[in-house]
Design a protein around this motif. Structure first.
Motif, short mmCIF file in Angstrom:
data_model
loop_
_atom_site.label_atom_id
_atom_site.label_comp_id
_atom_site.label_asym_id
_atom_site.label_seq_id
_atom_site.Cartn_x
_atom_site.Cartn_y
_atom_site.Cartn_z
N GLU A 519 0.83 -1.21 0.00
CA GLU A 519 0.00 0.00 0.00
C GLU A 519 0.86 1.26 0.00
O GLU A 519 0.54 2.25 -0.68
N ARG A 520 1.95 1.23 0.73
CA ARG A 520 2.82 2.40 0.79
C ARG A 520 3.49 2.66 -0.56
O ARG A 520 3.59 3.80 -1.02
N LEU A 521 3.96 1.60 -1.19
CA LEU A 521 4.61 1.77 -2.49
C LEU A 521 3.61 2.28 -3.53
O LEU A 521 3.94 3.13 -4.36
N ALA A 522 2.37 1.76 -3.46
CA ALA A 522 1.34 2.20 -4.40
C ALA A 522 0.99 3.68 -4.19
O ALA A 522 0.62 4.37 -5.14
N ALA A 523 1.12 4.15 -2.95
CA ALA A 523 0.82 5.55 -2.65
C ALA A 523 2.02 6.47 -2.85
O ALA A 523 1.96 7.66 -2.53
N GLY A 524 3.13 5.91 -3.34
CA GLY A 524 4.32 6.72 -3.57
C GLY A 524 5.11 7.01 -2.32
O GLY A 524 5.90 7.95 -2.28
N LYS A 525 4.94 6.18 -1.28
CA LYS A 525 5.68 6.37 -0.03
C LYS A 525 6.83 5.36 0.06
O LYS A 525 6.81 4.34 -0.62
N PRO A 526 7.82 5.63 0.93
CA PRO A 526 8.85 4.62 1.17
C PRO A 526 8.24 3.34 1.74
O PRO A 526 7.23 3.40 2.44
N GLU A 527 8.84 2.22 1.44
CA GLU A 527 8.31 0.94 1.93
C GLU A 527 8.31 0.90 3.45
O GLU A 527 7.42 0.32 4.07
N ASP A 548 2.88 9.43 13.10
CA ASP A 548 3.17 8.41 12.10
C ASP A 548 2.94 8.99 10.72
O ASP A 548 2.20 9.97 10.56
N ASP A 549 3.57 8.39 9.72
CA ASP A 549 3.40 8.85 8.34
C ASP A 549 2.51 7.87 7.57
O ASP A 549 2.73 7.58 6.40
N GLY A 550 1.49 7.36 8.27
CA GLY A 550 0.61 6.35 7.69
C GLY A 550 -0.56 6.94 6.92
O GLY A 550 -0.49 8.04 6.36
#
Length: 778
Positions: A519-527, A548-550
């Protein structure tokens, strides 16, 4: 004096400082000093310092005799140890010789042909022999790593011990109950439990640091040494199961120190599991003594199998970086030209016994100050900066709390004397000056006693490293924890009560806040997700942030769940913060699946109850897709409250300043009534409900109009109300007094305080006042 001599001198200085304050019978410090002597012995043997090695060996024998009870006069043994350490320092400086050493060894019964130590009963000889063998083995185990830590290269092979090393005691096939403790063991056991729990906490912190830097020899040693101490003292107290498990874990770490094992992955998990098991065993030993019963047995077979599996692995430790060389340091810092160092090194190859610094001095390539600076920098780089810790005195917390209570009474008494009308009527400049001085002293005394109860939040924060790691591992997520403001201090009693809510909130941040790697990778966030714990002081409070950066909080989902459960009828006029605070309602949860971590809606309810008990408040900021921040504001202490003193209907009340937003006199046109909501005041474009404090206390007095008096805007969990009062008296710190069991159900009052004139002022519970107002309207 070469580099090794400097290291030896530093170790001796540390030992001397510890020996100077050593008290006879302090078993835990005995163990620490024995470990220091073992380190010194290894370094001295490496230097080939014969007389010094003989002396340190004699000091080690004294220490072992004190620990095993072979020296009946503990005070005399401690004095002999202190004298021997001073002699060792003199020997290193060349101020004493063989004659002084011979006299000392003879006086202590350590010279060849001298009288042996006090006899040991025959029944205990086997146990003492095993303990001696274990101590010899421990010294051998320390040799390789100590040379790596202090000199940066392996030690020469140590001489074989006079007796075969003692093997780790074999565990029983079935766990067996231990014997009950004797009353005379009480002091030793209490000290062992306290120190061992601190050691285990230190191991937890350092082993998780080691996970990131598995080749850090200092951190590895910081994990090894506490296990070594626990093993030694538990054996002395005949806690065989604790001794056995700590010995096995110590062997595991010894493999890592010798470079035959990488402390990572499963090895970290096994060591943490061992820490948990040892903590249970130690707490059980404490409970068994208190209840005068045999200790409950623990089965450690499964854990030992995991340890053996790790030991039988083929992982190879990464090559440790070599220690910095003196020449490299001098060139890097611009103290000596590279050509001069090369020339000095060429000469040193012909005369290897001559130190490089001495060659540079003789050639005039460097001055004494440059060489000294280079040696100092080299030592700091090789060993790491040594942290000097302030001396601490342990004191019973009950005594500390009693002291704080009495100082609080002193402050109240001083205020009452100063406010006495007869005293105020005395027109004497000297008396006024003396009363002012008394007020300053009592204020400083109160601050000092309060500071004695303050502890850094660092230990509580560091425990969260384990919480984040375990939770993330169960969820299959990659999460990193950042800590900020660890030196921020908070009341010790508050830390104990705040720990469980903090665990719930940190777990929720990892479980609900941080998305899966996909989900993080799909949202353009670091893994890897990030959770940040931060602490700081603000406005007389301790603020703690959990960021948190969630994915953030979903307002629509929270509101829908609240409406489904009947908590609200609609979200009309509901601010984001008020909507977010619905997650603190009992049983509230938006989780689709109940897990062993969360989903039952009980964790945040615990947070809410604890915050009410601690007189704290929580603010929530969240942006969907970007993360959530919980900011918790807590008073510095539970014993004193910083309050705004107000008067209503002739009585004085105290509002916690953490709840006060502002005070003002409203205009007539800002007052209105709204059907279904009652009296309202327009404050900065927002209609806020008006609460008449006179009605809350139900005193029967005439009700003043808002525009003829004052309102205080107060806030609780994002909700604001206007509190109507007669006048503001001022801001004041007051000592909180309980109202007793008979008044515990009065929800609008949180406690009382004795004012300067001897009368009682009631401390208002803002949430209780809000609820009382709503009940009256209903």
């Amino acid at each position: 004096m070469n580099d090794q001599d400097l290291i030896l001198g530093s170790l001796l200085d540390d030992l001397a400082a510890e020996a100077m304050v050593l008290e006879p019978g302090d078993l835990m410090t005995y163990g620490d000093i024995l470990s220091r002597l073992e380190q010194l012995l290894v370094v001295a043997e490496g230097l080939g310092a014969g007389p010094l090695t003989q002396l340190i060996g004699g000091l080690k024998s004294i220490m072992e005799g004190l620990i095993l009870g072979q020296i009946p006069d503990q005070a005399q043994g401690v004095a002999g140890l202190t004298e021997g350490v001073a002699l060792a320092q003199s020997l290193l400086r060349g101020e004493s010789g063989d004659h002084e050493l011979s006299l000392y060894l003879t006086a202590q019964g350590l010279a060849e042909g001298s009288a042996p130590p006090a006899p040991v009963p025959a029944a205990d000889q086997a146990a003492d022999q095993a303990a001696d063998q274990a101590a010899d083995q421990a010294a051998d185990e320390l040799a390789a790593a100590m040379m790596a830590e202090d000199a940066g290269e392996p030690a020469p092979p140590a001489a074989p011990p006079s007796a075969p090393p003692a093997a780790s005691p074999a565990p029983p096939e079935e766990p067996q109950e231990g014997e009950a403790f004797a009353d005379e063991d009480e002091e030793l056991l209490i000290g062992f439990v306290t120190e061992s729990l601190e050691h285990l906490q230190s191991i937890e912190v350092n082993i998780l640091l080691l996970e990131d830097t598995p080749d850090d020899q200092e951190t590895l040693a910081a994990v090894f040494r506490p296990f070594h101490t626990i093993k030694g003292v538990s054996g002395f107290l005949n806690l065989q199961d604790i001794n056995h498990l700590s010995h096995i874990l110590e062997n595991l770490l010894d493999q890592a120190r010798s470079g035959r094992l990488v402390v990572a992955g499963e090895a970290i998990d096994v060591i943490l599991a061992g820490v948990d098991q040892l903590r249970q065993m130690i707490l059980e030993a404490q409970a068994a003594f208190q209840e005068k019963r045999p200790r409950r047995a623990f089965f450690t077979g499964a854990l030992e199998e995991r340890i053996e599996a790790v030991l039988s692995g083929e992982a190879v430790a990464p090559e440790a970086p070599p220690p910095p060389r003196l020449g490299e340091v001098l060139v890097e810092r611009g103290l000596v030209e590279p050509e001069a160092v090369e020339e000095a090194l060429a000469e040193q190859r012909e005369r290897p016994d001559k130190p490089l610094g001495e060659i540079l001095l003789s050639k005039g390539s460097a001055g004494p100050s440059e060489v000294a600076e280079g040696l100092k920098a080299q030592r700091a780089m090789a060993q790491g900066a040594r942290q000097v810790q302030a001396q601490e005195v342990k004191i019973d917390t009950v005594k500390l709390d009693n002291l704080l209570d009495m100082v609080g009474e002193l402050v109240i008494a001083q205020s009452m004397v100063a406010a006495n009308p007869k005293v105020q009527s005395i027109n004497d400049r000297k008396l006024s000056a003396d009363l002012s001085q008394l007020a300053r002293i009592t204020t400083e005394l109160q601050k000092s006693t309060m500071a004695m109860r303050m502890v850094p939040i660092k230990q509580t924060f560091q425990k969260m490293v384990r919480v984040v790691r375990d939770t993330a591992k169960k969820q299959g997520k990659a999460v990193r924890l950042l800590l900020e403001g660890e030196t921020t201090e908070i009341d010790r009693n508050m830390v104990e009560k705040f720990y469980e809510p903090l665990v719930h909130m940190v777990r929720n941040s990892v479980d609900h806040g941080i998305e899966s790697a996909g989900e993080r990778l799909a949202a353009g966030k670091p893994e890897e997700g990030t959770v940040t714990l931060a602490a700081y002081h603000k406005g007389g409070n301790v603020c703690i942030e959990i960021r948190d950066d969630g994915k953030g909080l979903n307002r629509q989902k929270i509101v829908a769940k609240a409406m489904e459960r009947g908590l609200i009828s609609s979200d009309e006029g509901l601010s984001d913060e008020e909507a977010f605070h619905l997650i603190f309602e009992p049983g509230f949860s938006t989780a689709e699946v109940i897990t062993d971590i969360s989903g039952r809606g009980v964790g945040m309810d615990v947070v809410k109850r604890t915050m009410e008990e601690l007189r704290g408040k929580i603010e929530i900021r969240s942006l969907e897709g970007q993360g959530t921040t919980f900011t918790i504001a807590l008073p510095l202490t539970l014993a004193i409250i910083d309050g705004m003193v107000v008067e209503a209907a002739g009585e004085r009340f105290i509002l916690p300043t953490v709840a006060v937003v502002e005070s003002l006199r409203p205009r007539r046109e800002e007052y209105s009534t709204v059907q279904g909501r009652g009296e309202m005041i327009m404050i900065r474009g927002n209609l806020l409900p008006l609460i008449r404090l006179h009605q809350v206390v139900d005193d029967g007095h005439e009700r003043p109009e808002p525009w003829d008096t004052l309102v205080v805007v107060v806030e609780h969990h994002g909700q604001r109300r206007c509190l109507l009062v007669d006048r503001l008296i001022g801001r004041q710190e007051v000592v909180i007094k309980s109202l007793g069991e008979s008044l515990k159900d009065v929800k609008v009052v949180a406690g009382g305080a004795i004012m300067g004139d001897g009368r009682v002022g009631l401390i208002l519970d803002v949430e209780g006042v809000f609820k009382a107002h709503e009940n009256r309207r209903a």
